[in-house]
Write an enzyme that holds these catalytic residues in place. Sequence first.
Site, short mmCIF file in Angstrom:
data_model
loop_
_atom_site.label_atom_id
_atom_site.label_comp_id
_atom_site.label_asym_id
_atom_site.label_seq_id
_atom_site.Cartn_x
_atom_site.Cartn_y
_atom_site.Cartn_z
N LYS A 38 13.97 30.52 -17.96
CA LYS A 38 15.40 30.31 -18.21
C LYS A 38 16.07 31.59 -18.70
CE LYS A 38 19.39 28.31 -18.93
NZ LYS A 38 19.56 27.15 -19.82
N LYS B 194 24.20 33.92 -26.72
CA LYS B 194 22.96 33.52 -27.38
C LYS B 194 21.78 33.70 -26.44
CE LYS B 194 21.06 29.72 -27.09
NZ LYS B 194 20.65 28.31 -26.95
#
Length: 285
Positions: A164, A233
Site C-alpha cells: 500500500k 500521512k
Amino acid sequence: MVAVIGLGNMGMAMVKRLLTTGHRPSAWDLDSAKRDAARDAGAVIGADIAGSLSHLTLFSLPHDAAVAIVLQEALPALRPGAVIIDTSTLSPRAVRGFAGQAKAQGVFYLDAPVSGGPAGAAAGSMAMMVGGDGAALERATPILQHLTARLLHIGPSGAGQVAKLVNNLLVASHLVTAGEALRLGAAAGVAPEALLPVLNGASGRSAVTEVNWPRWIIPGTFDSGFSAGLMRKDVGLALELARDLGVTLEATGRAAALWQELREAVPDEADFNHLSAAIAEGGKT
C-alpha cells in the site's frame, strides 16, 4: 457475523456495502453521531468496542496509535481463532507488533490496506493487499469478496502495508508530475481537456490521468473522499520505511517533499486531488 470498528468515510462505506449484500454488521466508533448513522443504516451498535466485536472484525482507523488503543480493548474480548482484518494504512513495523500481540491471545491479525476509496468500498470494487496468515485470510474471504474486486495475499505480516505504501507513494508522485506536465501543455496553448484523451490513449497515462483528473479535477468536484492529510500521512510512512531500510528515493522523494511544501495551498482537510490542480495552475514545483 462481521464487525466494523471505525466509521469514517471508508468504514461507513464498508458497513453499507455489507448491508446491501445481506449481512448485518455490528459497528463502533468513538463519535456518537457516526454510531447513530450506522444504526440508522441498519448496523448493530454495541455498548462499547468489546460489545461490538465479531469472530471476523474489520478495522478502519486513522493511524498506528488508534489501532493500538482499539487492540487493548479488543484482544481480551475476542475468542481464540478470531480474525482481525485491519484495512487501515499503517507502519509495517507497527503492524508486525500488532500481529504479535494478537497471536499471543490466539487471534489472527491481518494487515489489509485497501485502494479504491469510499466509492470502491461502496461498490465492492476495492483492491485489498493482505499481509499475514493465509489460512486466516481464506476463512475471511467469503466476507471480503463482497468488499473487493481484487483480494491479494502479498506475503507475511507487514507485506500488505508495504504494498500500500509503495502504491500511494506512486499516486502522490503521479499527482505531482501530471499537474506539472499539464501545466506545461497549457502554457503551450493546449488545455488539459485536450491533452488528457491523448495521454490516456498513449504511454504517458496513469490512474491519475485516467481517473483523478477526469472525475474530480476537471469537473471541479474534488469529492473523492480522501484528504490531502491522509495522503501526507501515507507518504510520510513510505519515507519512514525508506529511511529504515537505507533506501534513497530521488524522484519520488522530491515529489513527496512537495506534499509538505504545498501544505498552505492545499491544507490537510482539502481533497487530495487539489494538489495536482494547484501545481497545474502554477503552484511551486
